[in-house]
Design a protein around this motif. Structure first.
Motif, PDB file in Angstrom:
ATOM      1  N   UNK A 166       3.178  10.674  -6.669  1.00 42.28           N
ATOM      2  CA  UNK A 166       4.128  11.201  -7.661  1.00 42.28           C
ATOM      3  C   UNK A 166       3.408  11.541  -8.971  1.00 42.28           C
ATOM      4  N   UNK A 167       2.491  10.683  -9.400  1.00 43.22           N
ATOM      5  CA  UNK A 167       1.708  10.961 -10.608  1.00 43.22           C
ATOM      6  C   UNK A 167       0.869  12.226 -10.450  1.00 43.22           C
ATOM      7  N   UNK A 168       0.234  12.353  -9.295  1.00 41.68           N
ATOM      8  CA  UNK A 168      -0.609  13.527  -9.031  1.00 41.68           C
ATOM      9  C   UNK A 168       0.234  14.793  -9.056  1.00 41.68           C
ATOM     10  N   UNK A 169       1.393  14.741  -8.453  1.00 37.16           N
ATOM     11  CA  UNK A 169       2.281  15.908  -8.417  1.00 37.16           C
ATOM     12  C   UNK A 169       2.676  16.325  -9.831  1.00 37.16           C
ATOM     13  N   UNK A 170       2.954  15.361 -10.687  1.00 39.34           N
ATOM     14  CA  UNK A 170       3.343  15.650 -12.068  1.00 39.34           C
ATOM     15  C   UNK A 170       2.200  16.237 -12.885  1.00 39.34           C
ATOM     16  N   UNK A 206       0.835  -1.204   0.000  1.00 41.36           N
ATOM     17  CA  UNK A 206       0.000   0.000   0.000  1.00 41.36           C
ATOM     18  C   UNK A 206       0.868   1.252   0.000  1.00 41.36           C
ATOM     19  N   UNK A 207       1.943   1.247   0.773  1.00 40.22           N
ATOM     20  CA  UNK A 207       2.860   2.394   0.811  1.00 40.22           C
ATOM     21  C   UNK A 207       3.492   2.668  -0.544  1.00 40.22           C
ATOM     22  N   UNK A 208       3.914   1.621  -1.239  1.00 39.44           N
ATOM     23  CA  UNK A 208       4.542   1.794  -2.559  1.00 39.44           C
ATOM     24  C   UNK A 208       3.538   2.334  -3.580  1.00 39.44           C
ATOM     25  N   UNK A 209       2.331   1.788  -3.589  1.00 40.62           N
ATOM     26  CA  UNK A 209       1.314   2.271  -4.525  1.00 40.62           C
ATOM     27  C   UNK A 209       0.951   3.720  -4.201  1.00 40.62           C
ATOM     28  N   UNK A 210       0.799   4.027  -2.917  1.00 38.57           N
ATOM     29  CA  UNK A 210       0.449   5.387  -2.500  1.00 38.57           C
ATOM     30  C   UNK A 210       1.532   6.378  -2.926  1.00 38.57           C
TER      31      UNK A 210
END
Length: 191
Positions: free
Chosen positions: A159-163, A150-154
């Protein structure tokens, strides 16, 4: 408006755990202030009901009053969320008394109900909404391994959202509800 508001008080978690308040919170788009009347119109609900829930969110700092305008002799108040995203403080999660557990469970159920509603709406209109579903059944792992996944997916989604920040006008982008749900399989006891 901040990017993230960390909820550190039980009253904040109780306030946002109500499913209708999640709907009110999600009515805000970007940095556009909304009045209770505008939100009531979006939700198709009575103004008084929306106003009650706005006051509850305002009281605990999840919403902020940002403007007041006089229209036809009536003061119309405009609100914005204190942040784009709400996160529960990890330290708070360690205080697991009955009141905290009940409030967290209600918050989780509210979020799940909202995602379920959106899923069913999309399922009823398969040509209009593209869905992406991955399902794995009976994966055996430790709770620590599940937390790691869950931590890795989160982290990856963050990171995608930030981009993508500030690209909402791009016609190729559309909003998705993204939920990673991992529940223990509860087996009936043989008796």
């Amino acid at each position: 408006m901040k990017d993230i508001l960390v909820l550190r008080e039980l009253e904040q978690i109780k306030a946002i755990s109500h499913p209708y308040r999640v709907d009110v919170f999600e009515c805000f788009e970007g940095d556009q202030p909304q009045s209770a009347k505008q939100i009531a119109d979006k939700l198709g609900e009575p103004h008084a009901k929306v106003n009650y829930h706005i006051k509850s969110l305002l009281k605990v700092g999840i919403l902020e009053l940002v403007d007041e305008k006089v229209k036809s002799g009536i003061i119309e108040k405009y609100y914005l969320p204190a942040a784009k995203m709400l996160v529960i403080d990890k330290n708070f999660m360690q205080q697991m008394d009955d009141d905290v557990v009940q409030s967290l469970n209600q918050a989780i159920l509210s979020i799940f109900e909202k995602i379920s509603d959106d899923f069913y709406k999309a399922a009823e209109n398969p040509m209009e909404y593209k869905k992406f579903i991955v399902h794995h059944n009976e994966i055996y792992m430790t709770p620590d391994e599940m937390k790691e996944i869950i931590g890795k997916v989160d982290d990856y989604v963050a990171e995608l959202i930030k981009d993508k920040k500030g690209e909402k006008g791009d016609k190729n982008l559309q909003p998705y509800n993204f939920a990673l749900l991992a529940t223990p399989r509860v087996m009936k006891k043989r008796g």
